[in-house]
Design a protein around this motif. Structure first.
Motif, PDB file in Angstrom:
ATOM      1  N   MET A   1       0.841  -1.192   0.000  1.00 32.18           N
ATOM      2  CA  MET A   1       0.000   0.000   0.000  1.00 32.18           C
ATOM      3  C   MET A   1       0.885   1.255   0.000  1.00 32.18           C
ATOM      4  O   MET A   1       1.873   1.322   0.719  1.00 32.18           O
ATOM      5  N   GLN A   2       0.517   2.217  -0.822  1.00 27.99           N
ATOM      6  CA  GLN A   2       1.298   3.438  -0.899  1.00 27.99           C
ATOM      7  C   GLN A   2       1.154   4.282   0.367  1.00 27.99           C
ATOM      8  O   GLN A   2       0.127   4.230   1.051  1.00 27.99           O
ATOM      9  N   LYS A   3       2.186   5.051   0.651  1.00 28.07           N
ATOM     10  CA  LYS A   3       2.157   5.994   1.756  1.00 28.07           C
ATOM     11  C   LYS A   3       2.706   7.315   1.226  1.00 28.07           C
ATOM     12  O   LYS A   3       3.885   7.611   1.329  1.00 28.07           O
ATOM     13  N   ILE A   4       1.824   8.104   0.627  1.00 27.52           N
ATOM     14  CA  ILE A   4       2.226   9.327  -0.068  1.00 27.52           C
ATOM     15  C   ILE A   4       2.333  10.497   0.912  1.00 27.52           C
ATOM     16  O   ILE A   4       1.429  10.741   1.701  1.00 27.52           O
ATOM     17  N   GLU A   5       3.479  11.186   0.845  1.00 27.21           N
ATOM     18  CA  GLU A   5       3.695  12.362   1.673  1.00 27.21           C
ATOM     19  C   GLU A   5       4.224  13.501   0.818  1.00 27.21           C
ATOM     20  O   GLU A   5       4.928  13.279  -0.178  1.00 27.21           O
ATOM     21  N   SER A   6       3.868  14.728   1.210  1.00 23.64           N
ATOM     22  CA  SER A   6       4.412  15.910   0.543  1.00 23.64           C
ATOM     23  C   SER A   6       5.844  16.105   1.026  1.00 23.64           C
ATOM     24  O   SER A   6       6.105  16.201   2.225  1.00 23.64           O
ATOM     25  N   LEU A   7       6.794  16.138   0.104  1.00 20.28           N
ATOM     26  CA  LEU A   7       8.204  16.198   0.467  1.00 20.28           C
ATOM     27  C   LEU A   7       8.572  17.563   1.028  1.00 20.28           C
ATOM     28  O   LEU A   7       8.228  18.597   0.456  1.00 20.28           O
ATOM     29  N   ASN A   8       9.291  17.571   2.150  1.00 16.84           N
ATOM     30  CA  ASN A   8       9.779  18.829   2.713  1.00 16.84           C
ATOM     31  C   ASN A   8      11.064  18.579   3.489  1.00 16.84           C
ATOM     32  O   ASN A   8      11.354  17.452   3.895  1.00 16.84           O
ATOM     33  N   ASN A   9      11.841  19.634   3.682  1.00 11.26           N
ATOM     34  CA  ASN A   9      13.177  19.483   4.276  1.00 11.26           C
ATOM     35  C   ASN A   9      13.165  19.411   5.804  1.00 11.26           C
ATOM     36  O   ASN A   9      14.236  19.434   6.424  1.00 11.26           O
ATOM     37  N   ILE A  10      12.001  19.332   6.388  1.00  3.82           N
ATOM     38  CA  ILE A  10      11.913  19.152   7.842  1.00  3.82           C
ATOM     39  C   ILE A  10      11.568  17.696   8.156  1.00  3.82           C
ATOM     40  O   ILE A  10      12.329  16.987   8.810  1.00  3.82           O
ATOM     41  N   THR A  11      10.424  17.257   7.654  1.00  4.61           N
ATOM     42  CA  THR A  11      10.006  15.868   7.878  1.00  4.61           C
ATOM     43  C   THR A  11      10.992  14.885   7.263  1.00  4.61           C
ATOM     44  O   THR A  11      11.277  13.829   7.831  1.00  4.61           O
ATOM     45  N   HIS A  12      11.526  15.253   6.095  1.00  5.67           N
ATOM     46  CA  HIS A  12      12.389  14.329   5.348  1.00  5.67           C
ATOM     47  C   HIS A  12      13.848  14.798   5.333  1.00  5.67           C
ATOM     48  O   HIS A  12      14.583  14.527   4.383  1.00  5.67           O
ATOM     49  N   GLU A  13      14.234  15.477   6.395  1.00  8.29           N
ATOM     50  CA  GLU A  13      15.586  16.049   6.476  1.00  8.29           C
ATOM     51  C   GLU A  13      16.676  15.014   6.245  1.00  8.29           C
ATOM     52  O   GLU A  13      17.661  15.268   5.544  1.00  8.29           O
ATOM     53  N   ASN A  14      16.523  13.832   6.801  1.00  6.48           N
ATOM     54  CA  ASN A  14      17.561  12.806   6.725  1.00  6.48           C
ATOM     55  C   ASN A  14      17.219  11.678   5.763  1.00  6.48           C
ATOM     56  O   ASN A  14      17.890  10.637   5.751  1.00  6.48           O
ATOM     57  N   LEU A  15      16.196  11.894   4.972  1.00  8.33           N
ATOM     58  CA  LEU A  15      15.755  10.837   4.053  1.00  8.33           C
ATOM     59  C   LEU A  15      16.737  10.672   2.905  1.00  8.33           C
ATOM     60  O   LEU A  15      17.206  11.646   2.324  1.00  8.33           O
ATOM     61  N   ALA A  16      17.039   9.426   2.574  1.00  4.45           N
ATOM     62  CA  ALA A  16      17.860   9.102   1.415  1.00  4.45           C
ATOM     63  C   ALA A  16      17.084   8.110   0.551  1.00  4.45           C
ATOM     64  O   ALA A  16      16.302   7.303   1.061  1.00  4.45           O
ATOM     65  N   VAL A  17      17.307   8.181  -0.737  1.00  6.31           N
ATOM     66  CA  VAL A  17      16.600   7.315  -1.676  1.00  6.31           C
ATOM     67  C   VAL A  17      17.605   6.505  -2.478  1.00  6.31           C
ATOM     68  O   VAL A  17      18.622   7.033  -2.942  1.00  6.31           O
ATOM     69  N   ASN A  18      17.320   5.237  -2.626  1.00  4.53           N
ATOM     70  CA  ASN A  18      18.188   4.350  -3.404  1.00  4.53           C
ATOM     71  C   ASN A  18      18.023   4.673  -4.884  1.00  4.53           C
ATOM     72  O   ASN A  18      16.941   4.502  -5.446  1.00  4.53           O
ATOM     73  N   PRO A  19      19.078   5.116  -5.589  1.00  2.03           N
ATOM     74  CA  PRO A  19      18.963   5.514  -6.979  1.00  2.03           C
ATOM     75  C   PRO A  19      19.206   4.380  -7.966  1.00  2.03           C
ATOM     76  O   PRO A  19      19.154   4.591  -9.180  1.00  2.03           O
ATOM     77  N   GLU A  20      19.491   3.168  -7.462  1.00  2.00           N
ATOM     78  CA  GLU A  20      19.834   2.066  -8.346  1.00  2.00           C
ATOM     79  C   GLU A  20      18.581   1.442  -8.961  1.00  2.00           C
ATOM     80  O   GLU A  20      17.453   1.751  -8.567  1.00  2.00           O
ATOM     81  N   PHE A  21      18.809   0.547  -9.928  1.00  2.00           N
ATOM     82  CA  PHE A  21      17.702  -0.099 -10.627  1.00  2.00           C
ATOM     83  C   PHE A  21      17.886  -1.611 -10.580  1.00  2.00           C
ATOM     84  O   PHE A  21      18.973  -2.129 -10.824  1.00  2.00           O
ATOM     85  N   SER A  22      16.799  -2.300 -10.246  1.00  2.00           N
ATOM     86  CA  SER A  22      16.837  -3.764 -10.189  1.00  2.00           C
ATOM     87  C   SER A  22      15.409  -4.283 -10.122  1.00  2.00           C
ATOM     88  O   SER A  22      14.463  -3.529  -9.836  1.00  2.00           O
ATOM     89  N   ALA A  23      15.262  -5.585 -10.375  1.00  2.00           N
ATOM     90  CA  ALA A  23      13.943  -6.209 -10.265  1.00  2.00           C
ATOM     91  C   ALA A  23      13.442  -6.136  -8.827  1.00  2.00           C
ATOM     92  O   ALA A  23      12.249  -5.915  -8.580  1.00  2.00           O
ATOM     93  N   GLU A  24      14.369  -6.309  -7.873  1.00  2.00           N
ATOM     94  CA  GLU A  24      13.989  -6.280  -6.455  1.00  2.00           C
ATOM     95  C   GLU A  24      13.450  -4.916  -6.042  1.00  2.00           C
ATOM     96  O   GLU A  24      12.653  -4.810  -5.107  1.00  2.00           O
ATOM     97  N   LEU A  25      13.885  -3.876  -6.746  1.00  2.00           N
ATOM     98  CA  LEU A  25      13.436  -2.517  -6.431  1.00  2.00           C
ATOM     99  C   LEU A  25      12.205  -2.110  -7.244  1.00  2.00           C
ATOM    100  O   LEU A  25      11.792  -0.956  -7.224  1.00  2.00           O
ATOM    101  N   GLY A  26      11.647  -3.073  -7.988  1.00  2.00           N
ATOM    102  CA  GLY A  26      10.401  -2.808  -8.716  1.00  2.00           C
ATOM    103  C   GLY A  26      10.579  -2.303 -10.125  1.00  2.00           C
ATOM    104  O   GLY A  26       9.620  -1.769 -10.717  1.00  2.00           O
TER     105      GLY A  26
END
Length: 255
Positions: A1-26
């Motif tokens: 199930m999706q969990k959509i949030e509006s991106l901002n530099n307070i709530t997501h200050e330390n968020l990192a996103v995996n930039p790679e590509f693979s079947a496991e990552l969808g």
């Protein structure tokens, strides 16, 4: 199930996103939508076809990555030392894939005074590429956008700007009856056969016979070049067949 949030530099200050590509990552989709705003890059690497969206009945441009469900021939073993996009063998990735867990949403002023909603970046926190302990940072220490987030913003702009323009393109191409069904009969090295007949493409014969007035209209709008991009991109089908045959040979399935 999706969990959509509006991106901002307070709530997501330390968020990192995996930039790679693979079947496991969808990323193991056999196709995705594409937009006229990226045709010049997409046509260099992928076949561009079109089909009607079963829900809306409107045409959409589609790029193929493979020939069967969950087959993406552009996915390869990750090698950060040699790949521009880790896990993907191409110099450009269609925006609908490159965006990963991000999307464009709209947001009005809190008091409702804004006449036009403002586009904002959203993120799906349930997406497999969303992570807090590894990947590419989204924000700098001072709260500014990181280079990776700037890249994602450009990707989302490509989609946002391309949606309306692509619809207008197909309306114009249909006006001059330039879209026709395409049937591709393919035989692989293991003697298995496949027929692709659910897509459409540009009728190059009709395109070459357009009146000067029609050509002027298409050229002024940029749709003439887009039509040729779609037509010439079909040569990339051969590349996908070659890659598929190599995989079959490597797995010992070829006769």
């Amino acid at each position: 199930m999706q969990k959509i949030e509006s991106l901002n530099n307070i709530t997501h200050e330390n968020l990192a996103v995996n930039p790679e590509f693979s079947a496991e990552l969808g990323d193991n989709a056999v196709s995705t939508v594409t937009f006229i705003t990226e045709f010049s890059e997409v046509q260099k690497e992928y076949p561009i076809l079109c089909r009607k969206d079963p829900e809306t009945g409107e045409y959409q441009a589609v790029v193929l990555f493979g020939f069967q469900k969950d087959e993406n021939l552009f996915l390869v073993e990750a090698d950060p030392s040699s790949q521009k996009y880790v896990g993907w063998r191409a110099e450009y990735i269609p925006a609908a894939v490159a965006r990963g867990p991000f999307s464009i949403g709209v947001q009005g002023d809190a008091d409702g005074s804004s006449e036009a909603p403002k586009p904002v970046v959203h993120i799906d926190m349930a997406h497999p590429k969303a992570s807090c302990d590894r990947g590419r940072a989204l924000f700098l220490e001072n709260g500014g956008h990181s280079p990776y987030l700037n890249y994602i913003t450009n990707v989302l702009d490509t989609i946002n700007e391309g949606m309306h323009l692509t619809k207008h393109m197909f309306n114009t191409l249909n006006k001059y009856e330039l879209i026709e069904p395409v049937n591709l009969d393919i035989e692989f090295i293991d003697k298995s056969k496949l027929t692709i007949n659910q897509f459409e493409t540009i009728n190059t014969e009709k395109l070459s016979q357009l009146s000067g007035e029609a050509l002027a209209e298409l050229n002024k709008s940029g749709f003439l070049q887009a039509a040729y991009y779609m037509a010439t991109s079909m040569s990339n089908i051969r590349k996908l067949i070659d890659w598929k045959n190599r995989n079959l040979s490597a797995s010992g399935n070829a006769n």
